[in-house]
Design a protein around this motif. Structure first.
Motif: not given
Length: 234
Positions: A64-69, A72-75, A177-183, A216-220
């Motif tokens: 969760x720290x890696x992929x949720x936080x 997300x912050x890195x993008x 990668x982000x969408x895959x991590x979300x799934x 939000x990430x996808x929109x950005x």
């Protein structure tokens, strides 16, 4: 007949000034909400995991720290609306982005190691669930994405022929990668451990929470790298 070529970005097309300010504030609020959601989801999962009670308990914390936080912050640090790093220079943002991405890899590998160790101790089979298979795919995609980023960081050393095109590929693959991590995160909430820990309406809230930062990430990313079109007016 005279034709004028007008280059434009489709984002915000046709908005009057009052509507533009409303649109800008909505974007700012959504980015701030994505930051809060990413941090809140990470904290909640960490509390539910009760780290230290078992080897497995560290797996949800690290992931969760890696992929949720961190991911997300890195993008989102490249966002111009609602980002706490909006005062940083472009170079500063790039360096902070790489720092976050390096932490993503380190934390994710650590979390995977805890899972492997936990299953070895309990003598349970590996890679028998959709979540575990998605997790392996996400981790592999993260490594490939980081390799692409290294080529962007050292284009001459890596002999990159077209850095702008590679930058576009890097952003596009980053979104994948982000969408895959979300799934993968959502699939974790269908695991026996999570469903035994969280039930009812709270479970549905946890399932929906990762989807908001993903939007939000996808929109950005799509707004930043959407190809510009041209309109010919007479």
């Amino acid at each position: 007949m005279r034709s004028d070529v007008v280059e434009y970005s489709p984002v915000g097309e046709g908005l009057v000034m009052s509507e533009f300010w409303l649109y800008a504030w909505m974007r700012r609020v959504s980015v701030i909400a994505a930051h809060v959601t990413a941090l809140g989801l990470t904290v909640l999962i960490s509390l539910l995991s009760r780290p230290g009670t078992s080897l497995f308990s560290w797996h949800p914390v690290c992931m969760s720290v890696a992929y949720c936080l961190l991911l997300t912050e890195g993008i989102l640090l490249f966002s111009t609306e609602g980002s706490p790093f909006c005062f940083k220079s472009r170079l500063g943002k790039v360096r902070l982005h790489w720092f976050c991405q390096a932490l993503v890899l380190i934390t994710a590998v650590t979390g995977a190691g805890f899972m492997v160790a936990s299953k070895n101790v309990s003598e349970r089979p590996h890679f028998v669930s959709w979540h575990s298979l998605l997790g392996v795919g996400t981790l592999a995609a993260t490594f490939l994405q980081a390799t692409c980023g290294v080529c962007l960081l050292f284009p001459k050393l890596m002999r990159v022929a077209s850095p702008p095109r590679l930058k576009l590929y890097h952003a596009t693959c980053g979104l994948v990668v982000y969408l895959l991590a979300t799934v993968t995160v959502v699939s974790a909430m269908y695991s026996d451990w999570f469903q035994a820990t969280v039930q009812g309406a709270a479970w549905w809230a946890f399932v929906l929470l990762p989807l908001f930062p993903a939007l939000v990430v996808m929109n950005q990313i799509t707004n930043a790298y959407l190809p510009r079109k041209k309109i010919i007016t007479s």
